[in-house]
Design an enzyme around this catalytic site. Structure first.
Site, mmCIF file in Angstrom:
data_model
loop_
_atom_site.group_PDB
_atom_site.id
_atom_site.type_symbol
_atom_site.label_atom_id
_atom_site.label_comp_id
_atom_site.label_asym_id
_atom_site.label_seq_id
_atom_site.Cartn_x
_atom_site.Cartn_y
_atom_site.Cartn_z
ATOM 1 N N HIS B 83 0.694 -1.300 0.175
ATOM 2 C CA HIS B 83 -0.093 0.120 0.173
ATOM 3 C C HIS B 83 0.865 1.106 -0.297
ATOM 4 O O HIS B 83 2.043 1.374 0.565
ATOM 5 C CB HIS B 83 -0.850 0.147 1.425
ATOM 6 C CG HIS B 83 -1.999 1.002 1.068
ATOM 7 N ND1 HIS B 83 -3.026 1.574 0.386
ATOM 8 C CD2 HIS B 83 -1.640 2.432 1.580
ATOM 9 C CE1 HIS B 83 -3.722 2.566 0.548
ATOM 10 N NE2 HIS B 83 -3.193 2.948 1.520
ATOM 11 N N ASP B 162 -15.991 2.586 7.095
ATOM 12 C CA ASP B 162 -14.070 3.953 7.118
ATOM 13 C C ASP B 162 -15.018 4.848 6.452
ATOM 14 O O ASP B 162 -14.245 5.983 6.279
ATOM 15 C CB ASP B 162 -12.926 3.403 6.164
ATOM 16 C CG ASP B 162 -11.938 3.879 5.776
ATOM 17 O OD1 ASP B 162 -11.605 4.617 6.699
ATOM 18 O OD2 ASP B 162 -12.184 3.733 4.973
ATOM 19 N N ARG B 169 -14.833 12.767 7.990
ATOM 20 C CA ARG B 169 -13.098 13.659 8.497
ATOM 21 C C ARG B 169 -12.213 14.488 7.149
ATOM 22 O O ARG B 169 -11.853 15.482 7.895
ATOM 23 C CB ARG B 169 -11.527 12.327 8.505
ATOM 24 C CG ARG B 169 -11.609 11.386 10.257
ATOM 25 C CD ARG B 169 -10.865 10.627 9.639
ATOM 26 N NE ARG B 169 -9.575 10.345 8.954
ATOM 27 C CZ ARG B 169 -8.946 9.219 8.808
ATOM 28 N NH1 ARG B 169 -9.577 8.611 8.357
ATOM 29 N NH2 ARG B 169 -7.499 9.777 8.321
ATOM 30 N N SER B 184 -7.806 3.632 8.688
ATOM 31 C CA SER B 184 -8.120 3.675 7.283
ATOM 32 C C SER B 184 -7.797 2.526 6.590
ATOM 33 O O SER B 184 -8.121 2.107 5.723
ATOM 34 C CB SER B 184 -8.751 5.047 7.305
ATOM 35 O OG SER B 184 -8.596 5.313 5.587
ATOM 36 N N LYS B 188 -8.864 -1.490 5.485
ATOM 37 C CA LYS B 188 -8.942 -2.054 3.808
ATOM 38 C C LYS B 188 -8.193 -3.584 3.904
ATOM 39 O O LYS B 188 -8.134 -4.018 2.782
ATOM 40 C CB LYS B 188 -9.078 -0.622 2.999
ATOM 41 C CG LYS B 188 -10.232 -0.139 3.134
ATOM 42 C CD LYS B 188 -10.205 1.077 2.467
ATOM 43 C CE LYS B 188 -9.204 2.325 2.780
ATOM 44 N NZ LYS B 188 -9.447 3.830 2.064
#
Lengths: 436, 436
Positions: B83, B162, B169, B184, B188
């Site tokens: 990621h 999320d 947010r 977050s 995922k």
């Protein structure tokens, strides 16, 4: 077109930056108009709660909230009001208002209703049959001119932005923020048009500000804001470790107020009412020193002038004078007796308020009807020597409430009132006075 | 019946208390069900932003958000994904996925679309005609088994909590919170079922984490959370002071990815892709050391195996192989020339992303269609010696965009790219590696 965004204003406060008057004005006005979402307002409120606000920011917020609604304006230093942060048995308004008025002060008082464990001035005064508190601003001015003291219920026209902000603070754990409390109190007080404000800031178990340190902070914040608005102000830090006076409950508190105005009230209630009234007289420039003001206030009781003004206010606002001598108090009396020998050491004040709500004397939700007749009459104060079996208080209730009252008696004996084996010092009624 | 209330949970965090798993679970689930209001959620988020969360709380929040949606589960250390916190020109996924797969790693990759100045992996891959990223979980598993690398778009079924929290947010200035970012990302990533995660944490002007200190904090938080879930993980802090590779824009980035897979890519993009893939190989236990893993990864490019896998994935997911050699790039080319002699000293990366959005290559609001053909090809990097009049980049656009492009050329020359008189050091591509 302004370049402000809710995001940037929240981000500034989050980053501990000082907000400008324009930013606060834009944000609050956009909340009222619905342009800024409630979830953005609550984020800003939490950021304010945790990062604080300067005196200037607090004054800006006060101004913006004040400007969101109707405002009265009076000329002259002698327009002075009092505000209390609220406590159990606090009926001082009914006493100090007439006293101050008797000493030449104009007292434009706008008060609220009770919710949860705190009672409301407006609910209490409605124990007097016919007494009207829904008064428009024209009538308010007339009554103030005529009686020197007027007592009106707060309307939604006064500082509506405070109503919105308070409703969000109430459910997001952001009530106990000094700048937010200050702006909420001051926006409403300034809307009344008074030019001097005396603050009664309670400290102790039944109050908003649990510690003397926090109470002092609030006092300083309020005085600082008053200064920014060119108002005179004084703040008294007063004891709320036990009920003020002896009686708690709507009719009972009016009864005790009348006794006090007649010079037959309990010492603590009399002393505090005189002291607060004395500072009102001082701010109103109707005395040169507190000492001189105090003497004038005591005289206003002794001479019967204060009680006379009270009766005039009752009559002018639609109340039946006859009902003053015949206030409806619930018939059934249950005495709570001491379970041991010793010294009365503490009260859980908030619990006393909640037991009154249980009896119907207060409300759990906004708009609920209340029973003015129920309540408590305390016979002992902190520091008093107690004998086992001696009456500590009397509960005034209805016969059908017997099972509930049985539980309440137990609560008082086992939880709300504590008796200590060793001697206990009496709390000091007024611990600090701040003035600008 | 639980005794939790939104008020008490907000108050706890506001008072810096640690929240329990049960409290976080109740709060988030009540937000999803609508029982807790958005303005209570935003108050809690601001309190978390300002007061932080422990590693345990962050893991609790991650778990609750993960459990709010669909989850995949794979057995074996060799299921590893990457990621990236996102940056301009970041197309490493298309390169490292096939490389890792060629080295025996199973790569279950779920990615997002772009919004604002950041481009999205899914948008980029859709430059390949016919490429499908809307894949259900059954098909996802099949493709992963067959190709070892699958690239799917995130659906609303993955961590819907999320989605809700992020949307709040985004408008309450609470994005840049390490625990909230961690939860977050990790909710995922964990939903994909990978057992190892390699994080590419960008630092610099075009990135989320502006300073190496904040980037390190995020790396530690993510590794800490991974550990709580018994996942292996590594985090690389990598440079985002300039675009990664040379090309920015959807088709152009796929073009550059293909070049890199063929061994003809720019050095920085090749090196970073190999390094990230090497850590994936290491976590997958397909190599004993990073050094060994690196050699394998380089070999996967050299041998053509990585590119072969990429083509297999494209074909399996509906993409036309012929379109790979014929990616649609806008016909009109405008060259931005240096206005002075010196050394290239900095890029304003976020601005580069926003100029791509202006050209239509990114979106301003969710759901907007984008033009895959436009973009930029940079010919110079930070530290390069620049001669006045020399081409710095080429803008690919449509003829009708000429006036806009004129403005963009000026932006690049006067604002986005800086040229310094004195020598400038080249930034270090990878500044730090953390591993658990």
């Amino acid at each position: 077109m302004s370049d402000f965004t809710a995001y940037n204003i929240i981000a500034s406060k989050k980053n501990k930056k000082e907000l400008s008057f324009e930013e606060i004005k834009w944000f609050v006005e956009s909340c009222v108009s619905g342009k800024v979402h409630k979830y953005q307002l609550s984020a800003l409120l939490m950021a304010i709660y945790l990062n604080g606000m300067t005196t200037e920011e607090t004054a800006h917020l006060t101004k913006v909230m004040l400007d969101s609604g109707e405002k009265l304006k009076f000329s002259g230093a002698h327009y002075v009001d009092k505000h209390s942060t609220g406590g159990i048995g606090d009926k001082a308004s009914f006493i100090l208002g007439p006293i101050a008025a008797a000493c030449g002060v104009k007292v434009p008082m706008i008060a609220g209703r009770g919710l949860g464990h705190t009672g409301g001035t407006i609910d209490k005064v409605e124990s007097i049959e016919g007494f009207k508190t829904a008064i428009n601003s024209k009538k308010f001015k007339e009554l103030l001119k005529k009686n020197d003291f007027v007592l009106s219920a707060q309307t939604k026209k006064i500082a509506p932005a405070d109503g919105l902000i308070y409703s969000i603070r109430d459910v997001t754990a952001t009530i106990e923020s000094i700048p937010l409390i200050t702006a909420s109190i001051m926006s409403k007080k300034l809307a009344e048009g008074a030019n001097g404000i005396v603050m009664d800031i309670k400290t102790g178990s039944g109050s908003f500000m649990k510690t003397p340190k926090r109470a002092t902070e609030l006092a300083k914040s309020i005085l600082g804001t008053a200064k920014q608005f060119n108002k005179s102000a004084a703040a008294l830090l007063t004891d709320m470790s036990q009920p003020l006076g002896n009686k708690v409950g709507n009719s009972l508190e009016i009864l005790e107020s009348v006794q006090t105005l007649k010079g037959e009230g309990p010492k603590d209630l009399t002393d505090l009412s005189v002291e607060l009234a004395a500072y009102m007289v001082l701010l109103a420039k109707k005395a040169k020193t507190v000492k001189e003001a105090r003497v004038k206030c005591r005289d206003a009781i002794k001479s019967g002038k204060a009680y006379e003004i009270f009766r005039k206010v009752v009559k002018s606002q639609g109340g039946k004078l006859a009902s003053l001598d015949n206030l409806k108090v619930a018939k059934k009396e249950t005495i709570v007796k001491a379970k041991s020998n010793g010294y009365l050491s503490s009260f859980k004040n908030a619990e006393i308020g909640l037991r009154l709500v249980d009896l119907g004397g207060g409300r759990k939700v906004t708009g609920q009807k209340i029973d003015h007749s129920v309540g408590f009459d305390f016979h002992k104060k902190i520091g008093d020597k107690i004998k086992k079996g001696e009456p500590i208080l009397t509960i005034y209730h209805h016969a059908k409430q017997n099972p509930l009252v049985k539980k309440i008696v137990k609560d008082f004996q086992e939880d709300i009132i504590s008796i200590s084996k060793s001697k206990v010092q009496k709390p000091k009624l007024i611990s600090k006075v701040l003035k600008i």
